[in-house]
Each structure stands twice: as C-alpha cells, then as structure tokens.
Design a protein around this motif. Structure first.
Motif, PDB file in Angstrom:
ATOM      1  N   ILE A 321       0.813  -1.212   0.000  1.00  0.00           N
ATOM      2  CA  ILE A 321       0.000   0.000   0.000  1.00  0.00           C
ATOM      3  C   ILE A 321       0.850   1.267   0.000  1.00  0.00           C
ATOM      4  O   ILE A 321       0.547   2.226  -0.732  1.00  0.00           O
ATOM      5  CB  ILE A 321      -1.011   0.007   1.174  1.00  0.00           C
ATOM      6  N   LEU A 322       1.940   1.306   0.753  1.00  0.00           N
ATOM      7  CA  LEU A 322       2.751   2.524   0.783  1.00  0.00           C
ATOM      8  C   LEU A 322       3.464   2.761  -0.544  1.00  0.00           C
ATOM      9  O   LEU A 322       3.426   3.889  -1.064  1.00  0.00           O
ATOM     10  CB  LEU A 322       3.738   2.477   1.949  1.00  0.00           C
ATOM     11  N   PRO A 323       4.135   1.755  -1.138  1.00  0.00           N
ATOM     12  CA  PRO A 323       4.731   1.991  -2.462  1.00  0.00           C
ATOM     13  C   PRO A 323       3.702   2.403  -3.512  1.00  0.00           C
ATOM     14  O   PRO A 323       3.986   3.278  -4.344  1.00  0.00           O
ATOM     15  CB  PRO A 323       5.364   0.644  -2.810  1.00  0.00           C
ATOM     16  N   ALA A 324       2.524   1.787  -3.470  1.00  0.00           N
ATOM     17  CA  ALA A 324       1.494   2.155  -4.452  1.00  0.00           C
ATOM     18  C   ALA A 324       1.013   3.581  -4.227  1.00  0.00           C
ATOM     19  O   ALA A 324       0.833   4.351  -5.187  1.00  0.00           O
ATOM     20  CB  ALA A 324       0.324   1.182  -4.370  1.00  0.00           C
ATOM     21  N   GLN A 325       0.806   3.938  -2.982  1.00  0.00           N
ATOM     22  CA  GLN A 325       0.350   5.287  -2.655  1.00  0.00           C
ATOM     23  C   GLN A 325       1.370   6.329  -3.094  1.00  0.00           C
ATOM     24  O   GLN A 325       1.027   7.345  -3.710  1.00  0.00           O
ATOM     25  CB  GLN A 325       0.100   5.374  -1.151  1.00  0.00           C
ATOM     26  N   GLU A 326       2.638   6.064  -2.797  1.00  0.00           N
ATOM     27  CA  GLU A 326       3.698   7.006  -3.182  1.00  0.00           C
ATOM     28  C   GLU A 326       3.861   7.058  -4.691  1.00  0.00           C
ATOM     29  O   GLU A 326       4.066   8.135  -5.265  1.00  0.00           O
ATOM     30  CB  GLU A 326       5.001   6.593  -2.509  1.00  0.00           C
ATOM     31  N   GLY A 327       3.772   5.897  -5.346  1.00  0.00           N
ATOM     32  CA  GLY A 327       3.912   5.872  -6.796  1.00  0.00           C
ATOM     33  C   GLY A 327       2.811   6.629  -7.500  1.00  0.00           C
ATOM     34  O   GLY A 327       3.065   7.382  -8.456  1.00  0.00           O
ATOM     35  N   LEU A 328       1.590   6.467  -7.038  1.00  0.00           N
ATOM     36  CA  LEU A 328       0.472   7.199  -7.640  1.00  0.00           C
ATOM     37  C   LEU A 328       0.586   8.696  -7.387  1.00  0.00           C
ATOM     38  O   LEU A 328       0.320   9.510  -8.279  1.00  0.00           O
ATOM     39  CB  LEU A 328      -0.856   6.675  -7.092  1.00  0.00           C
ATOM     40  N   ALA A 329       0.993   9.072  -6.171  1.00  0.00           N
ATOM     41  CA  ALA A 329       1.141  10.501  -5.864  1.00  0.00           C
ATOM     42  C   ALA A 329       2.192  11.140  -6.761  1.00  0.00           C
ATOM     43  O   ALA A 329       1.998  12.251  -7.282  1.00  0.00           O
ATOM     44  CB  ALA A 329       1.510  10.676  -4.390  1.00  0.00           C
ATOM     45  N   THR A 330       3.308  10.439  -6.961  1.00  0.00           N
ATOM     46  CA  THR A 330       4.370  10.953  -7.833  1.00  0.00           C
ATOM     47  C   THR A 330       3.875  11.079  -9.265  1.00  0.00           C
ATOM     48  O   THR A 330       4.117  12.089  -9.936  1.00  0.00           O
ATOM     49  CB  THR A 330       5.601  10.031  -7.775  1.00  0.00           C
ATOM     50  N   LEU A 331       3.185  10.049  -9.738  1.00  0.00           N
ATOM     51  CA  LEU A 331       2.713  10.050 -11.122  1.00  0.00           C
ATOM     52  C   LEU A 331       1.703  11.159 -11.355  1.00  0.00           C
ATOM     53  O   LEU A 331       1.733  11.842 -12.392  1.00  0.00           O
ATOM     54  CB  LEU A 331       2.106   8.685 -11.452  1.00  0.00           C
ATOM     55  N   LEU A 332       0.788  11.363 -10.410  1.00  0.00           N
ATOM     56  CA  LEU A 332      -0.198  12.431 -10.572  1.00  0.00           C
ATOM     57  C   LEU A 332       0.455  13.811 -10.522  1.00  0.00           C
ATOM     58  O   LEU A 332      -0.040  14.758 -11.137  1.00  0.00           O
ATOM     59  CB  LEU A 332      -1.269  12.317  -9.486  1.00  0.00           C
ATOM     60  N   ARG A 333       1.571  13.902  -9.820  1.00  0.00           N
ATOM     61  CA  ARG A 333       2.285  15.193  -9.737  1.00  0.00           C
ATOM     62  C   ARG A 333       3.129  15.448 -10.982  1.00  0.00           C
ATOM     63  O   ARG A 333       3.136  16.554 -11.524  1.00  0.00           O
ATOM     64  CB  ARG A 333       3.172  15.207  -8.491  1.00  0.00           C
ATOM     65  N   THR A 334       3.836  14.435 -11.464  1.00  0.00           N
ATOM     66  CA  THR A 334       4.789  14.634 -12.567  1.00  0.00           C
ATOM     67  C   THR A 334       4.198  14.311 -13.935  1.00  0.00           C
ATOM     68  O   THR A 334       4.694  14.790 -14.952  1.00  0.00           O
ATOM     69  CB  THR A 334       6.036  13.766 -12.354  1.00  0.00           C
ATOM     70  N   GLY A 335       3.148  13.470 -13.962  1.00  0.00           N
ATOM     71  CA  GLY A 335       2.526  13.132 -15.228  1.00  0.00           C
ATOM     72  C   GLY A 335       3.002  11.798 -15.785  1.00  0.00           C
ATOM     73  O   GLY A 335       3.993  11.229 -15.345  1.00  0.00           O
ATOM     74  N   SER A 336       2.281  11.318 -16.778  1.00  0.00           N
ATOM     75  CA  SER A 336       2.564  10.028 -17.404  1.00  0.00           C
ATOM     76  C   SER A 336       3.732  10.126 -18.374  1.00  0.00           C
ATOM     77  O   SER A 336       4.301  11.201 -18.592  1.00  0.00           O
ATOM     78  CB  SER A 336       1.325   9.545 -18.164  1.00  0.00           C
ATOM     79  N   GLY A 337       4.057   8.994 -18.982  1.00  0.00           N
ATOM     80  CA  GLY A 337       5.100   8.981 -20.007  1.00  0.00           C
ATOM     81  C   GLY A 337       4.774   9.877 -21.178  1.00  0.00           C
ATOM     82  O   GLY A 337       5.669  10.479 -21.786  1.00  0.00           O
ATOM     83  N   ALA A 338       3.489  10.000 -21.512  1.00  0.00           N
ATOM     84  CA  ALA A 338       3.094  10.885 -22.616  1.00  0.00           C
ATOM     85  C   ALA A 338       3.466  12.326 -22.306  1.00  0.00           C
ATOM     86  O   ALA A 338       4.002  13.053 -23.166  1.00  0.00           O
ATOM     87  CB  ALA A 338       1.594  10.768 -22.869  1.00  0.00           C
ATOM     88  N   ARG A 339       3.207  12.758 -21.100  1.00  0.00           N
ATOM     89  CA  ARG A 339       3.591  14.116 -20.705  1.00  0.00           C
ATOM     90  C   ARG A 339       5.106  14.272 -20.707  1.00  0.00           C
ATOM     91  O   ARG A 339       5.632  15.311 -21.150  1.00  0.00           O
ATOM     92  CB  ARG A 339       3.025  14.434 -19.320  1.00  0.00           C
TER      93      ARG A 339
END
Length: 364
Positions: A321-339
């Motif tokens: 849960i913690l790695p997933a939570q941190e990973g999603l937070a980072t992705l929503l902040r920095t954007g996907s590979g397309a961005r």
C-alpha cells in the motif's frame, strides 16, 4: 500471495538519429550466444524487427519484480549497444518509420490476412500476468475488473506521437492496437465454459488464426494459469511498470474476493467500456476520465483515487500500500510517459533529441 509476471515490448532505435532499426534478429542472436544455455532466455522477437520483448519470471515480491525489470532493460540496452543501437520504452515510434515485418510464418499469415493493419502495427505494450487458482476464478476476475482497466491505460499512457506528429492522444498505441478485430473490452462471461465457447466460436469464424489472437483487454492466458491484463502501454520508467503490476495484482485479488463472496460484477455495457478506454487514451492523466463506477466524466485524479480505494484492502494485505500510494502521488504530480515525452520534446527541440533522451531514461 499471487505471483505476477510482466512482458514489456521495447523499441530498437539508432543511438544517433533515434530512428527505429530492424535489429531484433541480431540482438536476439547476441543474447542467445552469451546465454549459451546457461540460463533461460528472456528475450523474444515480436511482430516487427524494430522491437524486442522480454518476460520476467513470476514474482510474489514487487521489489524482486522491479529488480528483474531493471535487469532485463539493462541487458536489452547492452545487447543493442553492441550493434550501435539503443532500446527505448516508447509505446509508438515518435519518428516516421516503415516497419519491417518479422520472418516467421505467423507474421506472414497476419500480413496476408490483415494487410495494412499488420504492416503499421509497430506498437509496444506491457502485459501483466497475475496468477489465478482456476479458470472459474479467472472468469470471476475478468468479469469484475472490466470497469477499472481504462484507469490502468491512463496511468501507463506513453505514446503521444505517430509518424512524426503529435497525435493529440496520450496513448495512440491503444488506438492503433484497436484495429485488430478481437481487440478491446469483452462482455461478461459468467463462467469458464462460456468463455472458452466464445473463444472457440471466434476462431471458428476463420478471422482469427488461433487463441493467441484473442486480443481482449484482459483474458485467460492460453499458456499459464494466469489472468493477462493487456491494456497498458509500455511505460517509460520501470517504476511505472511496477506500479501498474502492483495495481493489477490488487485488482485481481479484489475481484477474486468479490467472486468468492458472491458479489455480482458491474454490468457496464461494452459500448461504455470502449468509450472509457477511448477517453483514457485521449486524456491520459491530463484531463477527465470516465469514473469506473458510474461511467460519467470525472477528473483523472478522482478516477485514480477511486481505483486505489477499490483495491486498498488487497494492497494492505500484500504490504504494497505505501509503495502504491507514493507511486500514484508521484505520477499524478509529474505526469505520465506521454507528458514526459512532450516535455522532453519542448526541452530538446526535436523528436530525435527526445527519443535519445527516452532511450537513456529506459535503462537508467
């Protein structure tokens, strides 16, 4: 603990120009000579000679899966480097390309039957295999993960460019892939017998060569005791691949628990699921998605958080849960590979510079 295996397709590109190079046969030969039977070969040819695929072993620990993906990417890059090339985890080639079909008889059959669809199908995806106890459990899972798959597509979106132009999509790969007649979401199956009967009927039409051509967004694997989630782009960063795999396992576990408890699946029609996948391909994480529960527009962050809440218990039980939570937070902040690709294009000023930057990022 359910095991997870990942298949990633990588683009082979020239180290200087960034253009795709038809070197898969040479890279595979180099990898095979070095392995010399000492270990299982992880690399495989794909439909076109400008791409290379690897498959991880089944893993129950996400840290081990991450290390294996990093190792496979680094080894692919090393073998390509010996031929003056690099590997790039890009869902499509940003630069113009005339793909070279593989030499296999299967590839020729596809070209003969599907024409331009086969010729243009130079796309790189990420497939996640999650173990299931039986085909019946697998169908219970497939019926219950359907609404959530479009969110995984948005998270993985990594193919904004096509033949030298910005497509306007975050995942144009998924739009190109959708040209295959069996691709996309499937209806509810409700039993393993109905699933296998449907697959037999599809093959009996003569349109599909075999079970391997049943390209549902998620399906029962024909080779392993797994559910195979096939909707994702290959991810630019290996950390995003691990995040997708983590969420995929949690989705499967959550759906299996619902199935065992007798909870019915959401009965969204295929037409709505297609619209959800189109919206995810268009927007990625940059705009609205269709909320998996309601099939109504919602901010991408809302849909992603809904997915996280849906699988929270499974993530807690697997200690992810913690790695997933941190990973999603980072992705929503920095954007996907397309961005990231669009940002790199703005920074480097050329598609060539962007591709070479992505190649460095792929194996770092």
């Amino acid at each position: 603990m359910r095991s997870v295996g990942v298949e990633e397709e990588l683009l082979l590109v020239d180290t200087s120009s960034g253009e795709p190079r038809a070197l898969a046969t040479a890279v595979l030969a180099a990898a095979s000579r070095e392995a010399d039977g000492a270990e299982e070969e992880v690399f495989e040819a794909e439909l076109h000679r400008q791409q290379l695929e690897f498959a991880t072993r089944p893993q129950t620990d996400m840290g081990e899966l991450a290390r294996e993906i990093d190792h496979c990417r680094a080894e692919a890059a090393r073998h390509a480097e010996g031929l003056g090339a690099a590997v790039a985890a890009l869902g499509t080639s940003p630069l113009p390309v005339s793909p070279s079909l593989g030499f296999g008889e299967r590839h020729r059959w596809l070209e003969e039957h599907f024409g331009l669809t086969t010729q243009e199908q130079l796309t790189c995806g990420c497939h996640v295999h999650v173990s299931v106890e039986s085909d019946e459990e697998g169908i219970g899972v497939l019926d219950r993960i359907r609404p959530w798959l479009s969110v995984l597509l948005a998270i993985s979106a990594n193919s904004p460019f096509w033949q030298g132009k910005d497509s306007g999509y975050s995942s144009y790969r998924s739009r190109v892939w959708g040209r295959w007649p069996s691709a996309g979401p499937a209806d509810l199956f409700e039993s393993a017998d109905r699933y296998h009967s449907q697959v037999r009927d599809m093959i009996a039409t003569g349109t599909l060569r075999d079970e391997g051509m049943v390209y549902f967004d998620a399906r029962l694997s024909a080779s392993y005791p797994t559910v195979e989630l096939r909707i994702a782009d290959v991810c630019l960063d290996a950390s995003t691949t691990v995040l997708v795999a983590t969420l995929a396992r949690a989705l499967v576990e959550t759906a299996a628990r619902q199935w065992r408890a007798g909870e019915p699946p959401l009965r969204h029609r295929v037409e709505l699921l297609r619209l959800a996948a189109w919206r995810a391909a268009r927007s990625g994480l940059e705009d609205q998605l269709l909320h998996p529960l309601t099939m109504r527009p919602a901010p991408a962050t809302t849909a992603v958080h809904a997915l996280f809440d849906h699988v929270r218990e499974a993530l807690e039980d697997s200690h992810d849960i913690l790695p997933a939570q941190e990973g999603l937070a980072t992705l929503l902040r920095t954007g996907s590979g397309a961005r990231a690709q669009r940002d790199l294009l703005a920074r480097t000023g050329s598609l060539q510079g962007m591709v070479t930057a992505c190649a460095r990022r792929t194996s770092r």
